[in-house]
Motif scaffolding. Sequence first.
Motif, short mmCIF file in Angstrom:
data_model
loop_
_atom_site.label_atom_id
_atom_site.label_comp_id
_atom_site.label_asym_id
_atom_site.label_seq_id
_atom_site.Cartn_x
_atom_site.Cartn_y
_atom_site.Cartn_z
N VAL A 166 0.84 -1.20 0.00
CA VAL A 166 0.00 0.00 0.00
C VAL A 166 0.87 1.25 0.00
N GLU A 167 1.93 1.23 0.79
CA GLU A 167 2.80 2.40 0.85
C GLU A 167 3.49 2.66 -0.49
N MET A 168 3.75 1.61 -1.26
CA MET A 168 4.35 1.80 -2.57
C MET A 168 3.38 2.52 -3.50
N TYR A 169 2.10 2.09 -3.49
CA TYR A 169 1.09 2.77 -4.29
C TYR A 169 0.98 4.25 -3.89
N LEU A 170 0.96 4.48 -2.57
CA LEU A 170 0.84 5.85 -2.08
C LEU A 170 2.06 6.69 -2.47
N ALA A 171 3.25 6.08 -2.45
CA ALA A 171 4.48 6.81 -2.80
C ALA A 171 4.49 7.22 -4.26
N PHE A 172 3.82 6.45 -5.11
CA PHE A 172 3.77 6.78 -6.54
C PHE A 172 2.59 7.68 -6.88
N ILE A 183 -7.12 -4.52 -1.87
CA ILE A 183 -7.39 -5.17 -0.58
C ILE A 183 -8.88 -5.26 -0.33
N ALA A 184 -9.60 -4.18 -0.61
CA ALA A 184 -11.05 -4.18 -0.39
C ALA A 184 -11.75 -5.21 -1.28
N LYS A 185 -11.33 -5.30 -2.53
CA LYS A 185 -11.94 -6.25 -3.46
C LYS A 185 -11.74 -7.69 -2.98
N GLU A 186 -10.52 -8.01 -2.57
CA GLU A 186 -10.26 -9.38 -2.11
C GLU A 186 -10.98 -9.67 -0.80
N ALA A 187 -11.04 -8.68 0.10
CA ALA A 187 -11.74 -8.88 1.38
C ALA A 187 -13.22 -9.15 1.15
N LEU A 188 -13.85 -8.40 0.26
CA LEU A 188 -15.26 -8.60 -0.01
C LEU A 188 -15.51 -9.91 -0.76
N ARG A 189 -14.58 -10.29 -1.63
CA ARG A 189 -14.73 -11.57 -2.32
C ARG A 189 -14.71 -12.72 -1.31
N LEU A 190 -13.78 -12.67 -0.37
CA LEU A 190 -13.70 -13.71 0.65
C LEU A 190 -14.93 -13.71 1.54
N ALA A 191 -15.45 -12.53 1.86
CA ALA A 191 -16.61 -12.44 2.75
C ALA A 191 -17.87 -12.99 2.11
N LEU A 192 -18.01 -12.81 0.79
CA LEU A 192 -19.25 -13.21 0.12
C LEU A 192 -19.18 -14.61 -0.48
N THR A 193 -18.00 -15.19 -0.56
CA THR A 193 -17.87 -16.52 -1.14
C THR A 193 -18.71 -17.57 -0.43
N PRO A 194 -18.75 -17.63 0.92
CA PRO A 194 -19.60 -18.64 1.57
C PRO A 194 -21.07 -18.51 1.20
N ASN A 195 -21.60 -17.29 1.10
CA ASN A 195 -23.00 -17.11 0.72
C ASN A 195 -23.25 -17.55 -0.72
#
Length: 329
Positions: A166-172, A183-195
Amino acid sequence: MDEPGGPTANLSWGNVSLAFSFIVFDAIVSVSFGLGVGNGLVTAAVRCIIQLSVVALILQKIFETNNPIGVAGIAFLLNMMGTIETVVNKSKKRFNHMLPTVLIGMLGSTIPVSIIGVRFAMAVEPFWAPAQYIPIVGMLCGATISGIVVSVSYVLKELYDNKDKVEMYLAFGASRFEACKPIAKEALRLALTPNINQMSVLGIIAIPGMMTGAILGGSSVEQAARLQMVIMFMISSSTALASIVVTVLSLSVIVDGDHRVRTDRIDVRQHAIWRARNWVVGRIVEMTKNVGQRAWKKVRPKLTRADSSYQSLDSPLTDRGDRERLLPG
């Protein structure tokens, strides 16, 4: 007399004990093979018994009074208890202001979804009818907790362990939204996969609990199937909404407005409640040990003198003077 297995069959504590024996068997298997989940199984089962017994007493009063204020209080209590469970027990890492953040996410998802779903999708009038509304809110809270825990745990793990990305993205020159989007996309994908997985197997591989309960309650199979569809769609939408809200709020707390990753706002220690419990238990153990040591110091001299007297009476006469004094003449 009701037939066994009928919709009005009476279950006693003997039936519950028989079912609890299944958990005991699993715990014994866990101990035998060293799996380390036996204590967790038994503890969770005991909690289940206590919590459901208390809830049954409370809900019985709410159903009898049929008061919308009581229904609203139960709905808020369920969300509050779900929030505490998420923050205190389920999350290994926490961030600043996590409890109000999770509470906002849960209330903002379970309440509107339950009201709209019960009133319009389930056609219940009034929507706050206790027998319909409270079980729906309870199911939404249970499913929402799982989604929030998965999404927040992933976010905190990535920002704490792999913050360099994340800091690398912010530095650029990326904004915090752009830097945190993967990170948000992967977190939501993991959260909704069981449903998603659960909806994909319903009816073919698994017959869900709500449908089974409706059938046992006397509803037709077709109506029970439609009810289960409505419930699953409500659960999925509530989980998605809560996960999105909590994920976005957590990212905004940890990555501040100055585009800095604030790992100092992440707490990796046990929750304060468990630290306080461990401190109290430690103090009790220490006090008990001190009391035992003081008691032993008082009793030990008496035991030592008594043991010495006993040994002197039973020991052989090795001193010549003692033998001469005991000889006759």
